[in-house]
Write a protein that holds these residues in place. Structure first.
Motif, PDB file in Angstrom:
ATOM      1  N   LYS A 166      45.047  47.607  34.123  1.00 35.46           N
ATOM      2  CA  LYS A 166      46.090  48.268  34.911  1.00 35.46           C
ATOM      3  C   LYS A 166      45.581  48.687  36.288  1.00 35.46           C
ATOM      4  CE  LYS A 166      48.489  50.038  30.802  1.00 35.46           C
ATOM      5  NZ  LYS A 166      48.749  51.257  29.985  1.00 35.46           N
ATOM      6  N   ASP A 167      44.343  49.202  36.337  1.00 40.47           N
ATOM      7  CA  ASP A 167      43.765  49.638  37.605  1.00 40.47           C
ATOM      8  C   ASP A 167      43.591  48.467  38.569  1.00 40.47           C
ATOM      9  OD1 ASP A 167      43.641  52.300  36.845  1.00 40.47           O
ATOM     10  OD2 ASP A 167      41.522  52.209  36.217  1.00 40.47           O
ATOM     11  N   LEU A 168      43.146  47.336  38.062  1.00 43.44           N
ATOM     12  CA  LEU A 168      42.947  46.165  38.919  1.00 43.44           C
ATOM     13  C   LEU A 168      44.294  45.633  39.431  1.00 43.44           C
ATOM     14  CD1 LEU A 168      40.069  44.298  37.044  1.00 43.44           C
ATOM     15  CD2 LEU A 168      39.897  45.701  39.108  1.00 43.44           C
ATOM     16  N   ILE A 169      45.285  45.597  38.549  1.00 40.77           N
ATOM     17  CA  ILE A 169      46.614  45.161  38.972  1.00 40.77           C
ATOM     18  C   ILE A 169      47.160  46.088  40.061  1.00 40.77           C
ATOM     19  CG2 ILE A 169      49.018  44.937  38.205  1.00 40.77           C
ATOM     20  CD1 ILE A 169      47.891  43.923  35.500  1.00 40.77           C
ATOM     21  N   ALA A 170      46.901  47.399  39.898  1.00 40.59           N
ATOM     22  CA  ALA A 170      47.360  48.376  40.903  1.00 40.59           C
ATOM     23  C   ALA A 170      46.697  48.159  42.256  1.00 40.59           C
ATOM     24  CB  ALA A 170      47.085  49.782  40.404  1.00 40.59           C
ATOM     25  N   HIS A 171      45.514  47.534  42.233  1.00 37.46           N
ATOM     26  CA  HIS A 171      44.825  47.223  43.487  1.00 37.46           C
ATOM     27  C   HIS A 171      45.161  45.813  43.991  1.00 37.46           C
ATOM     28  CE1 HIS A 171      42.386  50.811  42.650  1.00 37.46           C
ATOM     29  NE2 HIS A 171      41.988  50.740  43.892  1.00 37.46           N
ATOM     30  N   GLY A 172      46.185  45.214  43.407  1.00 35.11           N
ATOM     31  CA  GLY A 172      46.671  43.920  43.898  1.00 35.11           C
ATOM     32  C   GLY A 172      45.891  42.738  43.379  1.00 35.11           C
ATOM     33  N   ILE A 173      45.141  42.921  42.281  1.00 34.45           N
ATOM     34  CA  ILE A 173      44.328  41.839  41.734  1.00 34.45           C
ATOM     35  C   ILE A 173      45.061  41.213  40.559  1.00 34.45           C
ATOM     36  CG2 ILE A 173      42.132  41.279  40.623  1.00 34.45           C
ATOM     37  CD1 ILE A 173      40.988  43.769  42.128  1.00 34.45           C
ATOM     38  N   ASP A 174      45.294  39.925  40.642  1.00 35.65           N
ATOM     39  CA  ASP A 174      45.995  39.186  39.581  1.00 35.65           C
ATOM     40  C   ASP A 174      45.057  38.981  38.407  1.00 35.65           C
ATOM     41  OD1 ASP A 174      47.900  37.672  38.251  1.00 35.65           O
ATOM     42  OD2 ASP A 174      47.190  35.798  39.156  1.00 35.65           O
TER      43      ASP A 174
ATOM     44  N   GLY B 188      26.790  39.510  50.844  1.00 39.63           N
ATOM     45  CA  GLY B 188      27.763  39.255  51.904  1.00 39.63           C
ATOM     46  C   GLY B 188      29.123  39.859  51.639  1.00 39.63           C
ATOM     47  N   LEU B 189      29.147  41.073  51.087  1.00 43.49           N
ATOM     48  CA  LEU B 189      30.407  41.725  50.760  1.00 43.49           C
ATOM     49  C   LEU B 189      30.903  42.563  51.937  1.00 43.49           C
ATOM     50  CD1 LEU B 189      29.639  43.101  47.168  1.00 43.49           C
ATOM     51  CD2 LEU B 189      30.190  40.763  47.862  1.00 43.49           C
ATOM     52  N   THR B 190      32.203  42.556  52.162  1.00 42.93           N
ATOM     53  CA  THR B 190      32.834  43.470  53.103  1.00 42.93           C
ATOM     54  C   THR B 190      33.160  44.742  52.332  1.00 42.93           C
ATOM     55  OG1 THR B 190      33.809  41.601  54.292  1.00 42.93           O
ATOM     56  CG2 THR B 190      34.775  43.784  54.687  1.00 42.93           C
ATOM     57  N   PRO B 191      32.549  45.885  52.670  1.00 40.76           N
ATOM     58  CA  PRO B 191      32.694  47.083  51.837  1.00 40.76           C
ATOM     59  C   PRO B 191      34.135  47.459  51.530  1.00 40.76           C
ATOM     60  CG  PRO B 191      30.921  47.413  53.385  1.00 40.76           C
ATOM     61  CD  PRO B 191      31.564  46.103  53.752  1.00 40.76           C
ATOM     62  N   GLU B 192      34.993  47.507  52.552  1.00 39.34           N
ATOM     63  CA  GLU B 192      36.373  47.958  52.313  1.00 39.34           C
ATOM     64  C   GLU B 192      37.189  46.953  51.504  1.00 39.34           C
ATOM     65  OE1 GLU B 192      36.222  46.291  56.586  1.00 39.34           O
ATOM     66  OE2 GLU B 192      34.955  47.502  55.252  1.00 39.34           O
ATOM     67  N   ALA B 193      36.693  45.714  51.392  1.00 37.14           N
ATOM     68  CA  ALA B 193      37.373  44.685  50.602  1.00 37.14           C
ATOM     69  C   ALA B 193      36.708  44.484  49.238  1.00 37.14           C
ATOM     70  CB  ALA B 193      37.401  43.362  51.371  1.00 37.14           C
ATOM     71  N   THR B 194      35.858  45.459  48.855  1.00 33.46           N
ATOM     72  CA  THR B 194      35.108  45.391  47.600  1.00 33.46           C
ATOM     73  C   THR B 194      35.586  46.483  46.657  1.00 33.46           C
ATOM     74  OG1 THR B 194      33.141  44.551  48.744  1.00 33.46           O
ATOM     75  CG2 THR B 194      32.796  45.567  46.582  1.00 33.46           C
TER      76      THR B 194
ATOM     77  N   MET C 146      47.103  52.084  53.927  1.00 30.85           N
ATOM     78  CA  MET C 146      47.186  51.095  52.838  1.00 30.85           C
ATOM     79  C   MET C 146      45.786  50.514  52.571  1.00 30.85           C
ATOM     80  SD  MET C 146      49.649  47.730  52.591  1.00 30.85           S
ATOM     81  CE  MET C 146      49.575  46.654  51.179  1.00 30.85           C
ATOM     82  N   ALA C 147      45.404  50.381  51.311  1.00 29.88           N
ATOM     83  CA  ALA C 147      44.086  49.867  50.955  1.00 29.88           C
ATOM     84  C   ALA C 147      43.941  48.410  51.376  1.00 29.88           C
ATOM     85  CB  ALA C 147      43.866  50.009  49.446  1.00 29.88           C
ATOM     86  N   ALA C 148      42.712  48.053  51.735  1.00 33.39           N
ATOM     87  CA  ALA C 148      42.436  46.675  52.136  1.00 33.39           C
ATOM     88  C   ALA C 148      42.574  45.730  50.949  1.00 33.39           C
ATOM     89  CB  ALA C 148      41.022  46.582  52.707  1.00 33.39           C
ATOM     90  N   LYS C 149      42.873  44.481  51.251  1.00 33.24           N
ATOM     91  CA  LYS C 149      42.931  43.445  50.216  1.00 33.24           C
ATOM     92  C   LYS C 149      41.547  43.298  49.594  1.00 33.24           C
ATOM     93  CE  LYS C 149      43.739  38.457  49.795  1.00 33.24           C
ATOM     94  NZ  LYS C 149      42.340  38.050  49.583  1.00 33.24           N
ATOM     95  N   ILE C 150      41.516  43.142  48.278  1.00 29.45           N
ATOM     96  CA  ILE C 150      40.242  43.026  47.566  1.00 29.45           C
ATOM     97  C   ILE C 150      39.770  41.572  47.571  1.00 29.45           C
ATOM     98  CG2 ILE C 150      39.058  43.316  45.360  1.00 29.45           C
ATOM     99  CD1 ILE C 150      39.832  45.949  46.657  1.00 29.45           C
ATOM    100  N   ASP C 151      38.572  41.354  48.104  1.00 30.55           N
ATOM    101  CA  ASP C 151      37.958  40.028  48.095  1.00 30.55           C
ATOM    102  C   ASP C 151      36.775  39.945  47.140  1.00 30.55           C
ATOM    103  OD1 ASP C 151      39.666  38.943  50.076  1.00 30.55           O
ATOM    104  OD2 ASP C 151      38.444  39.848  51.658  1.00 30.55           O
ATOM    105  N   HIS C 152      36.215  41.103  46.773  1.00 31.04           N
ATOM    106  CA  HIS C 152      34.995  41.123  45.969  1.00 31.04           C
ATOM    107  C   HIS C 152      35.143  42.145  44.839  1.00 31.04           C
ATOM    108  CE1 HIS C 152      33.396  39.076  49.502  1.00 31.04           C
ATOM    109  NE2 HIS C 152      33.769  40.127  50.220  1.00 31.04           N
ATOM    110  N   ILE C 153      34.782  41.741  43.629  1.00 28.31           N
ATOM    111  CA  ILE C 153      34.880  42.615  42.454  1.00 28.31           C
ATOM    112  C   ILE C 153      33.481  42.765  41.865  1.00 28.31           C
ATOM    113  CG2 ILE C 153      35.966  42.954  40.204  1.00 28.31           C
ATOM    114  CD1 ILE C 153      38.104  40.830  41.323  1.00 28.31           C
TER     115      ILE C 153
END
Length: 204
Positions: free
Chosen positions: A195-203, A158-164, A1-8
């Motif tokens: 649509k792509d951002l929503i698919a990645h769990g981004i509101d 200060g980005l976490t790569p997998e959360a970016t 499962m993909a990591a939660k996105i913290d950085h866009i």
């Protein structure tokens, strides 16, 4: 499962603002075949990319004029009329970016851009000052899709790569981000991006 996105992270050219060298050159070199030859042999994409890597315009122009002295005026025109190549923003993409910032999301930008034309772009498009910051290739001597530019951007902000997640219109640049451990989407249009951002769990 993909990591939660913290950085866009947004690319700029052809994601937030339109770019097309043909816009001024359709006036400067009206004949289409001649204009295509000029872009294929004189002011090529590869030549322009070196300004994005940090080469000064004066050096870039001198290099071409030495090989193509008859085209000196048309070579100088590339920088002179650069502002005409970026005539408008993509309002739908800008609205998405501003909406994310408004929701408190961490938004930065990573772009292949010559240093001086980026200063000009910022004056033309004030929304470029709204994200937390930007990495400009021409200012640091690194260029996408080199993994090193993504790694530097992540360190500097200060980005976490997998959360970016990275958004770019160039698929090789998307692959470069993934090689750096980021998530990434290939930009096609604002609605697909939404649509792509929503698919990645981004509101949105």
């Amino acid at each position: 499962m993909a990591a939660k996105i913290d950085h866009i992270v947004f690319d700029i050219g052809k994601v937030l603002i339109h770019y097309d060298p043909n816009l001024p050159y359709s006036r400067i070199i009206p004949d289409e075949a001649e204009r295509q030859w000029f872009f294929a042999n004189v002011c090529t994409h590869e030549w322009n990319l070196e300004q994005d890597r940090g080469r000064k315009w004066e050096d870039a122009e001198a290099l071409l004029i030495a090989d193509h002295p008859a085209h000196a005026d048309n070579i100088h025109a590339f920088r002179t009329y650069w502002h005409e190549m970026v005539p408008h923003a993509y309002d739908g993409s800008v609205a998405i970016m501003e909406g994310l910032i408004g929701k408190g999301r961490d938004v930065t930008m990573l772009t292949n851009f010559a240093a001086d034309t980026f200063v000009q772009a910022r004056k033309m498009f004030p929304f470029l000052d709204k994200p937390r910051g930007v990495t400009v290739s021409g200012e640091i001597g690194l260029i996408k899709p080199d993994v090193a530019i993504y790694e530097k951007h992540a360190r500097d902000f200060g980005l976490t790569p997998e959360a970016t997640i990275f958004i770019d219109d160039s698929y090789p640049n998307v692959e470069g981000a993934r090689a750096a451990g980021w998530q990434a989407v290939h930009f096609k249009d604002p609605e697909t991006l939404r649509k792509d951002l929503i698919a990645h769990g981004i509101d949105i």
